[in-house]
Design a protein around this motif. Structure first.
Motif, PDB file in Angstrom:
ATOM      1  N   GLY A   1     -37.680 -10.860 -15.613  1.00 18.39           N
ATOM      2  CA  GLY A   1     -38.919 -11.117 -16.346  1.00 18.39           C
ATOM      3  C   GLY A   1     -39.943 -11.148 -15.177  1.00 18.39           C
ATOM      4  N   ILE A   2     -39.570 -11.794 -13.809  1.00 16.44           N
ATOM      5  CA  ILE A   2     -40.472 -11.953 -12.985  1.00 16.44           C
ATOM      6  C   ILE A   2     -40.722 -10.779 -12.198  1.00 16.44           C
ATOM      7  CG2 ILE A   2     -39.109 -12.899 -10.895  1.00 16.44           C
ATOM      8  CD1 ILE A   2     -41.223 -14.988 -10.673  1.00 16.44           C
ATOM      9  N   ARG A   3     -39.603  -9.949 -12.204  1.00 17.39           N
ATOM     10  CA  ARG A   3     -39.719  -8.594 -11.418  1.00 17.39           C
ATOM     11  C   ARG A   3     -40.634  -7.857 -12.192  1.00 17.39           C
ATOM     12  NH1 ARG A   3     -39.115  -3.633 -12.317  1.00 17.39           N
ATOM     13  NH2 ARG A   3     -38.021  -3.921 -14.241  1.00 17.39           N
ATOM     14  N   GLN A   4     -40.713  -7.823 -13.573  1.00 13.56           N
ATOM     15  CA  GLN A   4     -41.783  -7.007 -14.347  1.00 13.56           C
ATOM     16  C   GLN A   4     -43.091  -7.426 -13.993  1.00 13.56           C
ATOM     17  OE1 GLN A   4     -40.171  -7.282 -18.563  1.00 13.56           O
ATOM     18  NE2 GLN A   4     -38.536  -5.914 -18.014  1.00 13.56           N
ATOM     19  N   MET A   5     -43.438  -8.717 -14.164  1.00  9.49           N
ATOM     20  CA  MET A   5     -44.603  -9.379 -13.819  1.00  9.49           C
ATOM     21  C   MET A   5     -45.129  -9.153 -12.298  1.00  9.49           C
ATOM     22  SD  MET A   5     -44.749 -13.254 -15.470  1.00  9.49           S
ATOM     23  CE  MET A   5     -43.862 -13.360 -17.114  1.00  9.49           C
ATOM     24  N   ASN A   6     -44.269  -9.215 -11.560  1.00 10.48           N
ATOM     25  CA  ASN A   6     -44.424  -8.756 -10.092  1.00 10.48           C
ATOM     26  C   ASN A   6     -45.115  -7.328  -9.892  1.00 10.48           C
ATOM     27  OD1 ASN A   6     -44.902  -9.696  -7.453  1.00 10.48           O
ATOM     28  ND2 ASN A   6     -42.678  -9.429  -6.851  1.00 10.48           N
ATOM     29  N   ASN A   7     -44.245  -6.703 -10.574  1.00 12.84           N
ATOM     30  CA  ASN A   7     -44.656  -4.899 -10.592  1.00 12.84           C
ATOM     31  C   ASN A   7     -45.812  -4.854 -11.370  1.00 12.84           C
ATOM     32  OD1 ASN A   7     -44.016  -2.385 -10.159  1.00 12.84           O
ATOM     33  ND2 ASN A   7     -43.185  -2.155 -11.929  1.00 12.84           N
ATOM     34  N   GLU A   8     -46.177  -5.471 -12.422  1.00 11.65           N
ATOM     35  CA  GLU A   8     -47.172  -5.131 -13.358  1.00 11.65           C
ATOM     36  C   GLU A   8     -48.528  -5.760 -12.515  1.00 11.65           C
ATOM     37  OE1 GLU A   8     -49.435  -6.289 -17.460  1.00 11.65           O
ATOM     38  OE2 GLU A   8     -47.169  -6.767 -17.355  1.00 11.65           O
ATOM     39  N   PHE A   9     -48.370  -6.676 -12.047  1.00 13.45           N
ATOM     40  CA  PHE A   9     -49.643  -7.596 -11.331  1.00 13.45           C
ATOM     41  C   PHE A   9     -49.987  -7.244  -9.938  1.00 13.45           C
ATOM     42  CE2 PHE A   9     -48.805  -9.914 -15.540  1.00 13.45           C
ATOM     43  CZ  PHE A   9     -50.082  -9.602 -15.991  1.00 13.45           C
ATOM     44  N   ARG A  10     -48.795  -7.068  -9.302  1.00 13.03           N
ATOM     45  CA  ARG A  10     -48.911  -7.019  -7.869  1.00 13.03           C
ATOM     46  C   ARG A  10     -48.338  -5.831  -7.413  1.00 13.03           C
ATOM     47  NH1 ARG A  10     -45.854 -11.101  -5.237  1.00 13.03           N
ATOM     48  NH2 ARG A  10     -47.047 -10.651  -3.396  1.00 13.03           N
ATOM     49  N   GLU A  11     -47.753  -4.810  -7.939  1.00 13.18           N
ATOM     50  CA  GLU A  11     -47.243  -3.397  -7.739  1.00 13.18           C
ATOM     51  C   GLU A  11     -46.081  -3.710  -6.926  1.00 13.18           C
ATOM     52  OE1 GLU A  11     -50.392  -0.860  -6.673  1.00 13.18           O
ATOM     53  OE2 GLU A  11     -51.265  -1.043  -8.996  1.00 13.18           O
ATOM     54  N   ILE A  12     -45.390  -4.867  -6.951  1.00 13.94           N
ATOM     55  CA  ILE A  12     -44.176  -5.019  -6.191  1.00 13.94           C
ATOM     56  C   ILE A  12     -42.876  -4.947  -6.942  1.00 13.94           C
ATOM     57  CG2 ILE A  12     -43.160  -6.641  -4.458  1.00 13.94           C
ATOM     58  CD1 ILE A  12     -45.940  -7.400  -3.448  1.00 13.94           C
ATOM     59  N   ASP A  13     -42.185  -4.089  -6.881  1.00 12.15           N
ATOM     60  CA  ASP A  13     -41.209  -3.669  -8.053  1.00 12.15           C
ATOM     61  C   ASP A  13     -39.825  -4.389  -7.488  1.00 12.15           C
ATOM     62  OD1 ASP A  13     -39.595  -3.055 -10.194  1.00 12.15           O
ATOM     63  OD2 ASP A  13     -39.341  -0.958  -9.451  1.00 12.15           O
ATOM     64  N   ARG A  14     -39.892  -5.893  -7.198  1.00  8.50           N
ATOM     65  CA  ARG A  14     -38.842  -6.568  -7.163  1.00  8.50           C
ATOM     66  C   ARG A  14     -38.823  -7.880  -7.577  1.00  8.50           C
ATOM     67  NH1 ARG A  14     -40.233 -10.008  -2.735  1.00  8.50           N
ATOM     68  NH2 ARG A  14     -41.547  -9.359  -1.417  1.00  8.50           N
ATOM     69  N   ALA A  15     -37.781  -8.819  -7.770  1.00  9.72           N
ATOM     70  CA  ALA A  15     -37.756 -10.170  -8.186  1.00  9.72           C
ATOM     71  C   ALA A  15     -38.288 -10.804  -7.047  1.00  9.72           C
ATOM     72  CB  ALA A  15     -36.553 -10.484  -8.749  1.00  9.72           C
ATOM     73  N   THR A  16     -38.951 -12.150  -7.281  1.00  4.73           N
ATOM     74  CA  THR A  16     -39.410 -13.238  -6.228  1.00  4.73           C
ATOM     75  C   THR A  16     -38.944 -14.616  -7.050  1.00  4.73           C
ATOM     76  OG1 THR A  16     -41.155 -13.730  -4.961  1.00  4.73           O
ATOM     77  CG2 THR A  16     -41.548 -13.327  -7.273  1.00  4.73           C
ATOM     78  N   ASP A  17     -39.323 -15.620  -6.151  1.00  6.19           N
ATOM     79  CA  ASP A  17     -38.957 -16.933  -6.770  1.00  6.19           C
ATOM     80  C   ASP A  17     -40.059 -17.480  -7.661  1.00  6.19           C
ATOM     81  OD1 ASP A  17     -40.715 -17.291  -4.560  1.00  6.19           O
ATOM     82  OD2 ASP A  17     -39.429 -18.616  -3.488  1.00  6.19           O
ATOM     83  N   VAL A  18     -41.278 -17.269  -7.357  1.00  2.98           N
ATOM     84  CA  VAL A  18     -42.361 -17.817  -7.904  1.00  2.98           C
ATOM     85  C   VAL A  18     -43.779 -16.910  -7.717  1.00  2.98           C
ATOM     86  CG1 VAL A  18     -43.130 -19.143  -5.997  1.00  2.98           C
ATOM     87  CG2 VAL A  18     -43.736 -19.987  -8.212  1.00  2.98           C
ATOM     88  N   LEU A  19     -44.619 -16.712  -8.863  1.00  2.22           N
ATOM     89  CA  LEU A  19     -45.842 -16.101  -9.017  1.00  2.22           C
ATOM     90  C   LEU A  19     -46.992 -17.154  -9.236  1.00  2.22           C
ATOM     91  CD1 LEU A  19     -44.648 -12.817 -10.748  1.00  2.22           C
ATOM     92  CD2 LEU A  19     -45.317 -13.046  -8.340  1.00  2.22           C
ATOM     93  N   SER A  20     -48.121 -16.864  -8.680  1.00  3.66           N
ATOM     94  CA  SER A  20     -49.336 -17.651  -8.886  1.00  3.66           C
ATOM     95  C   SER A  20     -50.344 -16.785  -9.422  1.00  3.66           C
ATOM     96  CB  SER A  20     -49.638 -18.648  -7.637  1.00  3.66           C
ATOM     97  OG  SER A  20     -48.562 -19.242  -7.117  1.00  3.66           O
ATOM     98  N   PHE A  21     -51.195 -17.272 -10.364  1.00  7.41           N
ATOM     99  CA  PHE A  21     -52.177 -16.563 -10.727  1.00  7.41           C
ATOM    100  C   PHE A  21     -53.561 -17.452 -10.804  1.00  7.41           C
ATOM    101  CE2 PHE A  21     -48.353 -14.328 -12.508  1.00  7.41           C
ATOM    102  CZ  PHE A  21     -48.672 -12.934 -11.717  1.00  7.41           C
ATOM    103  N   PRO A  22     -54.055 -17.575  -9.916  1.00 12.91           N
ATOM    104  CA  PRO A  22     -55.253 -18.558 -10.113  1.00 12.91           C
ATOM    105  C   PRO A  22     -56.458 -17.982 -10.910  1.00 12.91           C
ATOM    106  CG  PRO A  22     -55.041 -17.581  -7.637  1.00 12.91           C
ATOM    107  CD  PRO A  22     -53.954 -17.087  -8.498  1.00 12.91           C
TER     108      PRO A  22
END
Length: 167
Positions: free
Chosen positions: A49-70
């Motif tokens: 789930g986070i990999r998909q969001m990271n790819n969609e919004f940051r164009e980084i195709d990998r999982a991460t621990d946390v994302l922030s969208f201010p």
């Protein structure tokens, strides 16, 4: 503060996710001097789930621990006066009158893995990720060494003030 929690993966910890998230978020807002009523969205997801969001919004195709969208665009980190200016109309939830502050996405798997890796509780790791994300929502970043030092100090002070330590 209004907190919206979407636990997409039905994650369960030995602490109340919403309670800890609200506690940490409130402490960050208090410490930073934010007096506005804000709304924050928190999504708990997994690696995919986070990999998909990271790819969609940051164009980084990998999982991460946390994302922030201010939602707020700051002139200076922690300068909430921008929420009274031209941005206010775009930031206000018309139903509640609250500032739509931003979104946080936490990866359940990384909470568990990193807690084990760093030798502390899952609660401490989760609280750290919320504090980290909340500081991003307040306009802080860690791209430069001096910015990272400021964020690290603030994160440590917030967690210490709440008694959520590595011990």
């Amino acid at each position: 503060m209004v907190f919206y929690l979407d636990n997409e993966v039905d994650a369960k910890f030995d602490f109340d996710i919403e309670e800890v998230a609200k506690l940490v978020a409130c402490k960050v807002l208090e410490t930073e001097g934010c007096r506005d009523d804000v709304e924050i969205s928190l999504i708990i997801t997994d690696d995919e789930g986070i990999r998909q969001m990271n790819n969609e919004f940051r164009e980084i195709d990998r999982a991460t621990d946390v994302l922030s969208f201010p939602n707020v665009s700051y002139e200076e980190p922690g300068d909430f006066s921008v929420m009274d200016g031209e941005q206010k109309v775009d930031l206000l939830n018309p139903d509640s009158g609250n500032i739509m502050f931003g979104d946080i996405v936490v990866n359940e798997n990384r909470v568990r893995e990193q807690a084990k890796e760093y030798g502390h509780s899952e609660k401490r790791e989760f609280a750290f990720l919320i504090a980290h994300s909340m500081l991003h929502l307040c306009g802080y970043d860690h791209m430069e060494e001096n910015e990272a030092a400021i964020m690290e100090k603030k994160q440590r002070e917030i967690l210490e003030a709440l008694g959520i330590t590595r011990g």
